[in-house]
Design a protein around this motif. Structure first.
Motif, PDB file in Angstrom:
ATOM      1  N   ALA A  10      48.386 -36.856  10.099  1.00 20.53           N
ATOM      2  CA  ALA A  10      48.471 -37.118  11.654  1.00 20.53           C
ATOM      3  C   ALA A  10      49.774 -36.566  12.283  1.00 20.53           C
ATOM      4  O   ALA A  10      49.326 -36.054  13.508  1.00 20.53           O
ATOM      5  CB  ALA A  10      48.290 -38.616  11.779  1.00 20.53           C
ATOM      6  N   VAL A  11      50.827 -36.866  11.987  1.00 20.63           N
ATOM      7  CA  VAL A  11      51.925 -36.525  12.649  1.00 20.63           C
ATOM      8  C   VAL A  11      51.930 -34.693  12.844  1.00 20.63           C
ATOM      9  O   VAL A  11      52.311 -34.314  13.771  1.00 20.63           O
ATOM     10  CB  VAL A  11      53.303 -36.804  11.680  1.00 20.63           C
ATOM     11  N   ALA A  12      51.584 -34.332  11.637  1.00 17.25           N
ATOM     12  CA  ALA A  12      51.526 -32.687  11.822  1.00 17.25           C
ATOM     13  C   ALA A  12      50.478 -32.318  12.842  1.00 17.25           C
ATOM     14  O   ALA A  12      51.032 -31.305  13.707  1.00 17.25           O
ATOM     15  CB  ALA A  12      51.299 -32.179  10.476  1.00 17.25           C
ATOM     16  N   TRP A  13      49.493 -32.921  13.017  1.00 15.47           N
ATOM     17  CA  TRP A  13      48.432 -32.636  14.101  1.00 15.47           C
ATOM     18  C   TRP A  13      49.119 -32.994  15.221  1.00 15.47           C
ATOM     19  O   TRP A  13      48.877 -32.145  16.543  1.00 15.47           O
ATOM     20  CB  TRP A  13      47.058 -33.497  13.863  1.00 15.47           C
ATOM     21  N   TRP A  14      49.494 -34.158  15.469  1.00 19.34           N
ATOM     22  CA  TRP A  14      50.329 -34.251  16.928  1.00 19.34           C
ATOM     23  C   TRP A  14      51.466 -33.248  17.239  1.00 19.34           C
ATOM     24  O   TRP A  14      51.300 -33.024  18.437  1.00 19.34           O
ATOM     25  CB  TRP A  14      50.894 -35.713  16.871  1.00 19.34           C
ATOM     26  N   GLN A  15      52.328 -32.951  16.429  1.00 17.38           N
ATOM     27  CA  GLN A  15      53.167 -31.812  16.738  1.00 17.38           C
ATOM     28  C   GLN A  15      52.616 -30.775  17.139  1.00 17.38           C
ATOM     29  O   GLN A  15      52.840 -29.962  18.011  1.00 17.38           O
ATOM     30  CB  GLN A  15      53.998 -31.783  15.542  1.00 17.38           C
ATOM     31  N   ALA A  16      51.484 -30.151  16.624  1.00 25.68           N
ATOM     32  CA  ALA A  16      50.864 -28.989  16.683  1.00 25.68           C
ATOM     33  C   ALA A  16      50.345 -29.111  18.224  1.00 25.68           C
ATOM     34  O   ALA A  16      50.298 -28.131  18.993  1.00 25.68           O
ATOM     35  CB  ALA A  16      49.716 -28.639  15.732  1.00 25.68           C
ATOM     36  N   ARG A  17      49.526 -30.313  18.529  1.00 25.73           N
ATOM     37  CA  ARG A  17      49.002 -30.337  19.836  1.00 25.73           C
ATOM     38  C   ARG A  17      50.061 -30.603  20.942  1.00 25.73           C
ATOM     39  O   ARG A  17      49.739 -29.879  21.907  1.00 25.73           O
ATOM     40  CB  ARG A  17      48.500 -31.912  19.645  1.00 25.73           C
ATOM     41  N   ARG A  18      51.271 -31.048  20.584  1.00 27.05           N
ATOM     42  CA  ARG A  18      52.212 -30.974  21.673  1.00 27.05           C
ATOM     43  C   ARG A  18      52.622 -29.403  21.866  1.00 27.05           C
ATOM     44  O   ARG A  18      52.932 -29.025  22.916  1.00 27.05           O
ATOM     45  CB  ARG A  18      53.632 -31.777  21.272  1.00 27.05           C
ATOM     46  N   THR A  19      52.745 -28.726  20.905  1.00 29.58           N
ATOM     47  CA  THR A  19      53.240 -27.306  21.032  1.00 29.58           C
ATOM     48  C   THR A  19      52.170 -26.413  21.794  1.00 29.58           C
ATOM     49  O   THR A  19      52.748 -25.763  22.629  1.00 29.58           O
ATOM     50  CB  THR A  19      53.527 -26.901  19.691  1.00 29.58           C
ATOM     51  N   ARG A  20      50.845 -26.603  21.746  1.00 22.05           N
ATOM     52  CA  ARG A  20      49.962 -26.139  22.145  1.00 22.05           C
ATOM     53  C   ARG A  20      49.903 -26.338  23.563  1.00 22.05           C
ATOM     54  O   ARG A  20      49.617 -25.290  24.586  1.00 22.05           O
ATOM     55  CB  ARG A  20      48.534 -26.332  21.472  1.00 22.05           C
ATOM     56  N   ARG A  21      50.102 -27.670  24.014  1.00 20.11           N
ATOM     57  CA  ARG A  21      50.043 -27.906  25.204  1.00 20.11           C
ATOM     58  C   ARG A  21      51.461 -27.617  26.124  1.00 20.11           C
ATOM     59  O   ARG A  21      51.194 -27.026  27.287  1.00 20.11           O
ATOM     60  CB  ARG A  21      50.063 -29.477  25.519  1.00 20.11           C
ATOM     61  N   ALA A  22      52.320 -27.615  25.438  1.00 19.30           N
ATOM     62  CA  ALA A  22      53.583 -27.103  26.033  1.00 19.30           C
ATOM     63  C   ALA A  22      53.545 -25.434  26.464  1.00 19.30           C
ATOM     64  O   ALA A  22      53.975 -25.074  27.423  1.00 19.30           O
ATOM     65  CB  ALA A  22      54.884 -27.402  25.167  1.00 19.30           C
ATOM     66  N   THR A  23      53.045 -24.831  25.367  1.00 13.01           N
ATOM     67  CA  THR A  23      52.810 -23.535  25.496  1.00 13.01           C
ATOM     68  C   THR A  23      51.726 -23.141  26.756  1.00 13.01           C
ATOM     69  O   THR A  23      52.199 -22.318  27.440  1.00 13.01           O
ATOM     70  CB  THR A  23      52.145 -22.704  24.123  1.00 13.01           C
ATOM     71  N   SER A  24      50.883 -23.811  26.883  1.00 11.26           N
ATOM     72  CA  SER A  24      49.533 -23.597  27.826  1.00 11.26           C
ATOM     73  C   SER A  24      50.438 -23.898  29.145  1.00 11.26           C
ATOM     74  O   SER A  24      50.112 -23.408  30.260  1.00 11.26           O
ATOM     75  CB  SER A  24      48.459 -24.608  27.486  1.00 11.26           C
ATOM     76  N   ASP A  25      51.187 -25.308  29.180  1.00 11.37           N
ATOM     77  CA  ASP A  25      51.817 -25.533  30.541  1.00 11.37           C
ATOM     78  C   ASP A  25      52.685 -24.529  30.891  1.00 11.37           C
ATOM     79  O   ASP A  25      52.807 -24.046  32.053  1.00 11.37           O
ATOM     80  CB  ASP A  25      52.446 -26.783  30.524  1.00 11.37           C
ATOM     81  N   MET A  26      53.335 -23.806  30.140  1.00 13.52           N
ATOM     82  CA  MET A  26      54.483 -22.854  30.543  1.00 13.52           C
ATOM     83  C   MET A  26      53.812 -21.714  31.034  1.00 13.52           C
ATOM     84  O   MET A  26      54.107 -20.907  31.842  1.00 13.52           O
ATOM     85  CB  MET A  26      55.377 -22.424  29.267  1.00 13.52           C
ATOM     86  N   ARG A  27      52.619 -21.043  30.414  1.00 14.38           N
ATOM     87  CA  ARG A  27      51.886 -20.059  30.523  1.00 14.38           C
ATOM     88  C   ARG A  27      51.198 -20.261  32.079  1.00 14.38           C
ATOM     89  O   ARG A  27      51.278 -19.264  32.881  1.00 14.38           O
ATOM     90  CB  ARG A  27      50.821 -19.782  29.668  1.00 14.38           C
ATOM     91  N   ARG A  28      50.804 -21.400  32.325  1.00 13.64           N
ATOM     92  CA  ARG A  28      50.337 -21.706  33.448  1.00 13.64           C
ATOM     93  C   ARG A  28      51.276 -21.737  34.566  1.00 13.64           C
ATOM     94  O   ARG A  28      51.057 -20.941  35.814  1.00 13.64           O
ATOM     95  CB  ARG A  28      49.607 -22.997  33.562  1.00 13.64           C
ATOM     96  N   ALA A  29      52.466 -22.331  34.453  1.00 15.22           N
ATOM     97  CA  ALA A  29      53.686 -22.187  35.225  1.00 15.22           C
ATOM     98  C   ALA A  29      53.838 -20.806  35.729  1.00 15.22           C
ATOM     99  O   ALA A  29      54.178 -20.375  36.657  1.00 15.22           O
ATOM    100  CB  ALA A  29      54.711 -23.138  34.975  1.00 15.22           C
ATOM    101  N   ASN A  30      54.179 -20.043  34.533  1.00 18.98           N
ATOM    102  CA  ASN A  30      54.341 -18.725  34.882  1.00 18.98           C
ATOM    103  C   ASN A  30      53.402 -17.853  35.685  1.00 18.98           C
ATOM    104  O   ASN A  30      53.797 -16.986  36.647  1.00 18.98           O
ATOM    105  CB  ASN A  30      54.677 -17.714  33.495  1.00 18.98           C
ATOM    106  N   TYR A  31      52.132 -18.127  35.356  1.00 15.32           N
ATOM    107  CA  TYR A  31      51.178 -17.392  36.160  1.00 15.32           C
ATOM    108  C   TYR A  31      51.325 -17.696  37.749  1.00 15.32           C
ATOM    109  O   TYR A  31      51.429 -16.896  38.752  1.00 15.32           O
ATOM    110  CB  TYR A  31      49.923 -17.861  35.749  1.00 15.32           C
ATOM    111  N   TYR A  32      51.336 -19.160  38.146  1.00 12.19           N
ATOM    112  CA  TYR A  32      51.442 -19.413  39.628  1.00 12.19           C
ATOM    113  C   TYR A  32      52.880 -18.962  40.015  1.00 12.19           C
ATOM    114  O   TYR A  32      52.937 -18.777  41.322  1.00 12.19           O
ATOM    115  CB  TYR A  32      51.415 -20.932  39.560  1.00 12.19           C
ATOM    116  N   ALA A  33      53.961 -19.123  39.373  1.00 11.71           N
ATOM    117  CA  ALA A  33      55.582 -18.532  39.991  1.00 11.71           C
ATOM    118  C   ALA A  33      55.115 -17.104  40.248  1.00 11.71           C
ATOM    119  O   ALA A  33      55.724 -16.667  41.333  1.00 11.71           O
ATOM    120  CB  ALA A  33      56.382 -18.878  38.919  1.00 11.71           C
ATOM    121  N   THR A  34      54.574 -16.389  39.330  1.00 14.49           N
ATOM    122  CA  THR A  34      54.268 -14.851  39.717  1.00 14.49           C
ATOM    123  C   THR A  34      53.556 -14.664  40.718  1.00 14.49           C
ATOM    124  O   THR A  34      53.884 -13.712  41.476  1.00 14.49           O
ATOM    125  CB  THR A  34      53.869 -14.115  38.333  1.00 14.49           C
TER     126      THR A  34
END
Length: 66
Positions: A10-34
């Motif tokens: 459960a902890v490993a799944w949660w950490q992977a989920r957090r990483t995926r969400r953070a990566t997605s959020d940064m990609r989206r922020a970079n898209y809109y900033a550009t």
């Protein structure tokens, strides 16, 4: 081990989920900033980046992955 294994999974799944969400959020922020920067450059109100040779350059649009 049998009792703690579900907790570890459960902890490993949660950490992977957090990483995926953070990566997605940064990609989206970079898209809109550009996109915003390109818009400002296009209307002549933003900083115009220059290449090494001094030629004005538009930043490439990143691909927004979902």
């Amino acid at each position: 081990m049998r009792l703690i294994l579900p907790f570890i999974i459960a902890v490993a799944w949660w950490q992977a989920r957090r990483t995926r969400r953070a990566t997605s959020d940064m990609r989206r922020a970079n898209y809109y900033a550009t996109r915003a920067l390109r818009t400002l450059i296009a209307v002549g109100k933003g900083p115009i980046p220059l290449t090494v040779s001094g030629v004005p350059a538009m930043p490439p649009m990143p691909v927004l992955c979902r």
